[in-house]
Scaffold this active site. Structure first.
Site, short mmCIF file in Angstrom:
data_model
loop_
_atom_site.label_atom_id
_atom_site.label_comp_id
_atom_site.label_asym_id
_atom_site.label_seq_id
_atom_site.Cartn_x
_atom_site.Cartn_y
_atom_site.Cartn_z
N CYS A 86 -1.89 9.46 2.31
CA CYS A 86 -3.23 9.67 1.76
C CYS A 86 -4.29 9.00 2.64
O CYS A 86 -4.52 9.44 3.76
CB CYS A 86 -3.28 9.19 0.31
SG CYS A 86 -4.69 9.84 -0.62
N HIS A 181 1.28 11.89 -2.28
CA HIS A 181 1.94 10.60 -2.55
C HIS A 181 3.44 10.81 -2.79
O HIS A 181 3.85 11.18 -3.90
CB HIS A 181 1.31 9.93 -3.77
CG HIS A 181 -0.06 9.39 -3.51
ND1 HIS A 181 -0.29 8.15 -2.97
CD2 HIS A 181 -1.29 9.97 -3.67
CE1 HIS A 181 -1.59 7.95 -2.84
NE2 HIS A 181 -2.22 9.04 -3.24
N GLU A 183 5.63 8.51 -3.07
CA GLU A 183 6.21 7.37 -3.78
C GLU A 183 6.21 7.55 -5.29
O GLU A 183 6.93 6.84 -6.00
CB GLU A 183 5.46 6.08 -3.41
CG GLU A 183 4.04 5.97 -3.92
CD GLU A 183 2.99 6.61 -3.02
OE1 GLU A 183 1.81 6.23 -3.13
OE2 GLU A 183 3.36 7.49 -2.21
N SER A 235 13.86 -21.24 -18.79
CA SER A 235 12.80 -20.82 -19.70
C SER A 235 13.31 -19.85 -20.76
O SER A 235 12.58 -19.53 -21.70
CB SER A 235 11.67 -20.15 -18.91
OG SER A 235 12.13 -18.93 -18.35
N VAL A 238 14.77 -13.92 -17.70
CA VAL A 238 15.75 -13.42 -16.74
C VAL A 238 15.61 -14.09 -15.38
O VAL A 238 16.61 -14.36 -14.70
CB VAL A 238 15.64 -11.88 -16.61
CG1 VAL A 238 14.27 -11.46 -16.12
CG2 VAL A 238 16.72 -11.34 -15.68
N ALA A 241 17.21 -17.48 -15.38
CA ALA A 241 18.65 -17.31 -15.62
C ALA A 241 19.38 -16.88 -14.36
O ALA A 241 20.44 -17.41 -14.01
CB ALA A 241 18.88 -16.29 -16.73
#
Length: 524
Positions: A86, A181, A183, A235, A238, A241
């Site tokens: 673009c 685009h 993507e 916390s 994820v 962890a």
């Protein structure tokens, strides 16, 4: 044999596109490492990065104005393949001697692309075939400018009804331009087009896989810390962890996990986190009661950036104190790539801080602990893939994100104990109902926000002035952009009814219907 997952790399230069991070995710999905940098980054940084290919993103500006952003001129002289998308195509055409004009009819949305020369980018790719035997592709357009005259050495490789030069290529120099685009999901073959550029044209080897990322992270942690201990803050989310699991896999019992009870966690969260991590990690977890400390530090503070920085500093001070007791030198943090992007500014000042993340820009400069951030290069979806590969339970992996400063940035303005208690109850009701109705995993993040304003209502036969609770739920893939979740009115009505009736201090509930952008996901 360990793979060098960074050996083959793509550089994405961002011209302010809302899709720039999406381009990066698509390249990562192809299996190749990439980084996103502002388009005005200095030459030395680009040369040090040593990319196998460069992608120029789209952007909101018009090439036809003299003051607009340009690609660094030297990238067209170093023999590196370049793909302009673009605005990226337009500035490449303009800078290499072509012409760009405002179009009489802007293209926004679906368009049918007719491939004129399928070599390289479009080879073997089609959605349909024209009566003349030409490949046709469904693509997504979003532009008001067009390349009206090709630069020397280029040829048109595709067109649409409104864009005679919808794609261009200089095959000798390996420069390619796409007006659409690739993507976005609205371009069904976009992934294959990008893969042709990354794999076939740039000749990158797809080493960026979950297995190789884990191997590389473990090796990096082992090389950095040696026989020293690492402290990781938990916390319940994820990111922390997966960080803790990677560190434990790398150095075993050298890991010490610390859960800081700030008083700003969700209802019953401390007990839940302790149970999960002791059960699944088998690691030593120290719980530090820091409620009074955080409340004292946040007293009288209403500015969101200040609250984030104070939270970051208090976290670090708690970890430093624990580290001294245990003689630990390293702090492991769950910083991820979107944290880095959102907290970054370009050297020229053209970038803007959206918000400071407490584990990036919120860290004190005089921090005594050395940092280790194994997730710093990863998007959220990549972190979740790592977590599943490492054997963490799906309920934990797909738990909604929770900000490091906790409820401090979900209370607008100053934080106090009354506001925290109200918000904990409201948030718990919202999440409970989402889970009961099977909507929890249909949205990416959901939470309540406390507004320290009083609104008139009626409870019983009397007028009642109570606080306002805002509910926020969004759907997103990478948390860089997000859409508000269109939850059923009946469901929202039930949640609202429960909050107003079960929390006497609340008189009104509202629902946030704002996308990101223009808003961020969190309110502060």
């Amino acid at each position: 044999m360990l793979k060098d997952i960074h050996q083959h790399r793509i550089l994405i230069l961002d011209f302010g596109s809302q899709y720039a991070q999406l381009i990066a995710r698509r390249v990562r999905e192809i299996g190749v490492y990439c980084e996103l940098m502002p388009c005005d980054i200095d030459e030395e940084t680009i040369r040090d990065f040593n990319p196998h290919g460069i992608i120029l993103s789209g952007g909101p500006e018009t090439v036809t104005l003299s003051h607009t952003l340009r690609a660094p001129a030297f990238i067209f002289e170093i023999g590196c393949p370049v793909l302009g998308i673009c605005y990226g195509m337009q500035t490449m055409a303009y800078q290499l001697g072509g012409k760009v004009n405002r179009t009489a009819k802007a293209e926004f949305g679906h368009a049918q692309l007719r491939v004129l020369n399928p070599a390289f980018l479009f080879d073997g790719i089609e959605d349909q075939v024209s009566p003349q035997g030409e490949p046709l592709l469904d693509v997504w357009m979003s532009h008001g400018d067009i390349v009206s005259e090709l630069p020397p050495g280029f040829e048109a490789t595709a067109c649409t009804d409104n864009s005679p030069l919808a794609a261009m290529a200089d095959f000798k120099r390996r420069f390619f331009g796409l007006q659409f685009h690739p993507e976005v999901t609205h371009t069904p073959q976009g992934h294959r087009i990008l893969a042709h550029f990354v794999i076939h044209i740039c000749q990158c080897i797809p080493n960026w896989t979950t297995k190789h990322i884990i191997e590389d992270s473990i090796r990096d942690i082992q090389e950095k810390v040696g026989k020293e201990q690492v402290i990781v803050g938990l916390s319940g989310g994820v990111d922390s962890a997966v960080t803790a699991t990677l560190v434990r896999k790398a150095i075993g019992d050298q890991l010490v996990c610390v859960l800081v009870d700030t008083g700003l966690l969700r209802l019953n969260e401390v007990d839940e986190v302790l149970n999960v991590f002791q059960k699944h990690l088998g690691a030593k977890v120290i719980c530090v009661d820091a409620k009074d400390r955080f409340m004292k530090a946040l007293k009288g503070i209403s500015d969101p950036e200040e609250k984030r920085k104070i939270a970051g500093e208090q976290f670090i001070r708690v970890f430093e104190e624990q580290a001294k007791k245990l003689n630990v030198k390293w702090l492991g943090q769950g910083t991820i790539y979107p944290d880095v992007i959102e907290s970054a500014k370009t050297k020229t000042g053209k970038g803007h801080i959206i918000k400071t993340h407490h584990n990036v820009g919120g860290l004190p400069l005089n921090m005594e602990l050395k940092l280790i951030e194994p997730l710093r290069e990863l998007f959220k979806d990549e972190v979740r893939k790592l977590g599943l590969e490492l054997g963490l339970p799906a309920d934990l992996i797909y738990r909604h994100p929770f900000p490091g400063p906790g409820l401090a940035i979900r209370i607008l303005g100053e934080v106090n104990a009354e506001y925290i208690n109200i918000l904990k109850q409201a948030d718990a009701i919202f999440i409970e109902e989402l889970k009961k109705s099977d909507y929890y995993h249909q949205v990416s993040q959901a939470f309540a926000v406390f507004m320290p304003l009083k609104s008139v209502g009626v409870k019983g036969d009397a007028r009642h002035y109570g606080y306002i609770i805002a509910l926020r739920a969004v759907k997103t893939v990478d948390f860089m952009t997000a859409q508000w979740a269109d939850l059923p009115h009946e469901f929202l009505s039930k949640v609202s009814h429960r909050i107003v009736n079960e929390i006497k201090e609340v008189s009104r509930v509202v629902y946030d219907m704002t996308n990101k952008p223009p808003a961020t996901i969190e309110w502060e």
